[in-house]
Design a protein around this motif. Sequence first.
Motif, PDB file in Angstrom:
ATOM      1  N   ILE A 176       0.772  -1.062   0.036  1.00 41.67           N
ATOM      2  CA  ILE A 176       0.063  -0.144   0.127  1.00 41.67           C
ATOM      3  C   ILE A 176       0.894   1.176   0.148  1.00 41.67           C
ATOM      4  O   ILE A 176       1.892   1.286   0.676  1.00 41.67           O
ATOM      5  CB  ILE A 176      -0.783  -0.104   1.088  1.00 41.67           C
ATOM      6  N   ASP A 177       0.733   2.095  -0.850  1.00 46.76           N
ATOM      7  CA  ASP A 177       1.594   3.188  -1.172  1.00 46.76           C
ATOM      8  C   ASP A 177       1.447   4.350  -0.115  1.00 46.76           C
ATOM      9  O   ASP A 177       2.047   5.298  -0.294  1.00 46.76           O
ATOM     10  CB  ASP A 177       1.497   3.628  -2.641  1.00 46.76           C
ATOM     11  N   CYS A 178       0.359   4.304   0.691  1.00 50.40           N
ATOM     12  CA  CYS A 178       0.576   5.457   1.836  1.00 50.40           C
ATOM     13  C   CYS A 178      -0.108   4.811   3.090  1.00 50.40           C
ATOM     14  O   CYS A 178      -0.839   3.949   3.310  1.00 50.40           O
ATOM     15  CB  CYS A 178      -0.547   6.608   1.471  1.00 50.40           C
ATOM     16  N   ILE A 179       0.452   5.419   4.104  1.00 49.61           N
ATOM     17  CA  ILE A 179       0.247   4.809   5.489  1.00 49.61           C
ATOM     18  C   ILE A 179      -1.151   5.080   5.973  1.00 49.61           C
ATOM     19  O   ILE A 179      -1.792   4.087   6.612  1.00 49.61           O
ATOM     20  CB  ILE A 179       1.339   5.383   6.650  1.00 49.61           C
ATOM     21  N   GLU A 180      -1.775   6.090   5.355  1.00 47.12           N
ATOM     22  CA  GLU A 180      -3.370   6.411   5.669  1.00 47.12           C
ATOM     23  C   GLU A 180      -4.090   5.213   5.169  1.00 47.12           C
ATOM     24  O   GLU A 180      -4.843   4.805   5.773  1.00 47.12           O
ATOM     25  CB  GLU A 180      -3.679   7.704   5.153  1.00 47.12           C
ATOM     26  N   GLN A 181      -3.884   4.745   3.818  1.00 47.94           N
ATOM     27  CA  GLN A 181      -4.738   3.595   3.518  1.00 47.94           C
ATOM     28  C   GLN A 181      -4.449   2.321   3.884  1.00 47.94           C
ATOM     29  O   GLN A 181      -5.082   1.443   4.215  1.00 47.94           O
ATOM     30  CB  GLN A 181      -4.528   3.682   1.579  1.00 47.94           C
TER      31      GLN A 181
ATOM     32  N   ARG B  49      -6.128 -14.512  12.392  1.00 53.00           N
ATOM     33  CA  ARG B  49      -5.975 -13.847  11.536  1.00 53.00           C
ATOM     34  C   ARG B  49      -5.619 -12.452  11.725  1.00 53.00           C
ATOM     35  O   ARG B  49      -6.340 -11.561  12.125  1.00 53.00           O
ATOM     36  CB  ARG B  49      -7.290 -13.844  10.504  1.00 53.00           C
ATOM     37  N   LEU B  50      -4.227 -12.313  11.473  1.00 57.89           N
ATOM     38  CA  LEU B  50      -3.548 -10.968  11.816  1.00 57.89           C
ATOM     39  C   LEU B  50      -3.039 -10.486  10.460  1.00 57.89           C
ATOM     40  O   LEU B  50      -2.496 -10.869   9.831  1.00 57.89           O
ATOM     41  CB  LEU B  50      -2.653 -11.120  12.896  1.00 57.89           C
ATOM     42  N   MET B  51      -3.297  -8.885  10.540  1.00 58.59           N
ATOM     43  CA  MET B  51      -2.611  -8.128   9.156  1.00 58.59           C
ATOM     44  C   MET B  51      -1.494  -7.028   9.540  1.00 58.59           C
ATOM     45  O   MET B  51      -1.754  -6.394  10.523  1.00 58.59           O
ATOM     46  CB  MET B  51      -4.321  -7.377   8.559  1.00 58.59           C
ATOM     47  N   ASP B  52      -0.691  -7.096   8.924  1.00 63.67           N
ATOM     48  CA  ASP B  52       0.548  -6.151   8.814  1.00 63.67           C
ATOM     49  C   ASP B  52       1.047  -5.877   7.379  1.00 63.67           C
ATOM     50  O   ASP B  52       2.023  -6.490   7.077  1.00 63.67           O
ATOM     51  CB  ASP B  52       1.334  -6.534   9.764  1.00 63.67           C
ATOM     52  N   PRO B  53       0.295  -5.419   6.791  1.00 66.32           N
ATOM     53  CA  PRO B  53       0.618  -5.175   5.238  1.00 66.32           C
ATOM     54  C   PRO B  53       1.861  -4.297   4.922  1.00 66.32           C
ATOM     55  O   PRO B  53       2.462  -3.654   5.874  1.00 66.32           O
ATOM     56  CB  PRO B  53      -0.436  -4.288   4.622  1.00 66.32           C
TER      57      PRO B  53
ATOM     58  N   ARG C  53       7.061  -3.575   7.049  1.00 59.55           N
ATOM     59  CA  ARG C  53       5.743  -3.661   7.735  1.00 59.55           C
ATOM     60  C   ARG C  53       5.047  -2.282   7.831  1.00 59.55           C
ATOM     61  O   ARG C  53       5.781  -1.408   8.280  1.00 59.55           O
ATOM     62  CB  ARG C  53       5.901  -4.577   8.915  1.00 59.55           C
ATOM     63  N   ALA C  54       3.971  -2.022   7.763  1.00 55.41           N
ATOM     64  CA  ALA C  54       3.103  -0.827   8.278  1.00 55.41           C
ATOM     65  C   ALA C  54       3.284  -0.627   9.660  1.00 55.41           C
ATOM     66  O   ALA C  54       3.471   0.640  10.051  1.00 55.41           O
ATOM     67  CB  ALA C  54       1.704  -0.829   7.603  1.00 55.41           C
ATOM     68  N   SER C  55       3.389  -1.528  10.499  1.00 55.06           N
ATOM     69  CA  SER C  55       3.433  -1.340  11.982  1.00 55.06           C
ATOM     70  C   SER C  55       4.757  -0.888  12.340  1.00 55.06           C
ATOM     71  O   SER C  55       4.891   0.109  13.211  1.00 55.06           O
ATOM     72  CB  SER C  55       3.342  -2.663  12.675  1.00 55.06           C
ATOM     73  N   SER C  56       5.720  -1.026  11.407  1.00 58.48           N
ATOM     74  CA  SER C  56       7.068  -0.005  11.679  1.00 58.48           C
ATOM     75  C   SER C  56       6.892   1.519  11.612  1.00 58.48           C
ATOM     76  O   SER C  56       7.782   1.963  11.983  1.00 58.48           O
ATOM     77  CB  SER C  56       8.111  -0.687  10.745  1.00 58.48           C
ATOM     78  N   GLN C  57       5.897   1.761  10.933  1.00 56.42           N
ATOM     79  CA  GLN C  57       5.759   3.024  10.438  1.00 56.42           C
ATOM     80  C   GLN C  57       4.584   3.902  11.171  1.00 56.42           C
ATOM     81  O   GLN C  57       4.290   4.932  11.166  1.00 56.42           O
ATOM     82  CB  GLN C  57       5.428   3.607   9.165  1.00 56.42           C
ATOM     83  N   SER C  58       3.743   2.807  11.973  1.00 57.01           N
ATOM     84  CA  SER C  58       2.410   3.462  12.667  1.00 57.01           C
ATOM     85  C   SER C  58       2.254   2.655  13.888  1.00 57.01           C
ATOM     86  O   SER C  58       2.214   1.512  13.819  1.00 57.01           O
ATOM     87  CB  SER C  58       1.229   3.185  11.837  1.00 57.01           C
ATOM     88  N   THR C  59       2.203   3.488  15.255  1.00 54.60           N
ATOM     89  CA  THR C  59       2.052   2.833  16.429  1.00 54.60           C
ATOM     90  C   THR C  59       0.516   2.256  16.385  1.00 54.60           C
ATOM     91  O   THR C  59       0.293   1.430  17.037  1.00 54.60           O
ATOM     92  CB  THR C  59       2.211   3.459  17.502  1.00 54.60           C
TER      93      THR C  59
END
Length: 328
Positions: A180-185, A282-286, A296-302
């Motif tokens: 996904i190309d932006c953290i908001e999405q 079922r856990l998601m971290d795109p 991983r998105a979690s590295s950029q978003s708490t």
Amino acid sequence: MIIHSALYGSFEVEPVLRDLINCEAVQRLKKVHQGGACYLVNDAWNVTRYEHSLGVMLLLRRAGACLEEQMAGLLHDISHTAFSHVIDDVMARPQEDYHEEQMMATLLRSDIPEILARHGYDLNVLETEQWSLLERPLPDLCADRIDYTLRDLQRSGVITLSEVHAFLEALKVHEGIFYIDCIEQAMWFVDAYYKEVIDYFLHPLNVYSNAALAAILKRALREGSLQEQDFMTHDAHVINTLLQEASPGVKEAMKMLMKQRPHISVVSEQAQYDYFRRSKLRLMDPYILVNQELQRASSQSTEIANMYEKAKKKSLAGVYVKLLENLK
């Protein structure tokens, strides 16, 4: 053949896809509901395996997947039974893999091998392990997970088409992997995914309907009014068999389940509960792209990291369901 999709747009498909879509094995999926028994108690929970299968194929097409991967996407659920994952409970498959055990037998008794051969392919093209957009291990994105999340939630009014389209604009591919190309999405989709696998999959009404139907089907198997091969037909066949050939007790239980909509009331309550459900984790971290590298998105978003831990806790705890109107 042109296919129109509210989620993904309109596409003209090749003859091999046309022939596969029109074959009896794929058409059967129009009568198999993705959410199991939940459509019996909620009109909005009515997505079929056919709609999902076409959706996965079209999402792959939209993402630029090769024709072979689109074929695999179209057929990835071909062996799903009547009432989908309800049969995993009936057959005691906690990993929800009964349909996977049936895959090769389902393919071989269909006309799919002949269709593939006519167009120059064989069954090897359907092996999902070779297609990185179609299937990926959790917590990655893949076409299967993306479609069932968007489709179920949009159908039931939880998300809008405009939100779906905004997300799809942000969905990209890097070296054969969705990101996904932006953290908001990314945050939006992670939130939507947990609405699917926690709020929907573990909704008390969903848990109740699937557990009640599983109990009915187990009894019908024990009594001999249903055979295991009946599950390889479709929902309506199984229902009709129960109503016409089952014992009076099974018939009455099935009639009660079907007529409760919209009168049944259930709550999540551990005290004196009637049903308990703990589904597959079922856990998601795109992935997102940072400096041309997937991270991983979690590295950029708490917030995404916190959603992950909260969903994990809820999934492991499961849900206890109590009937407010005890109609069992």
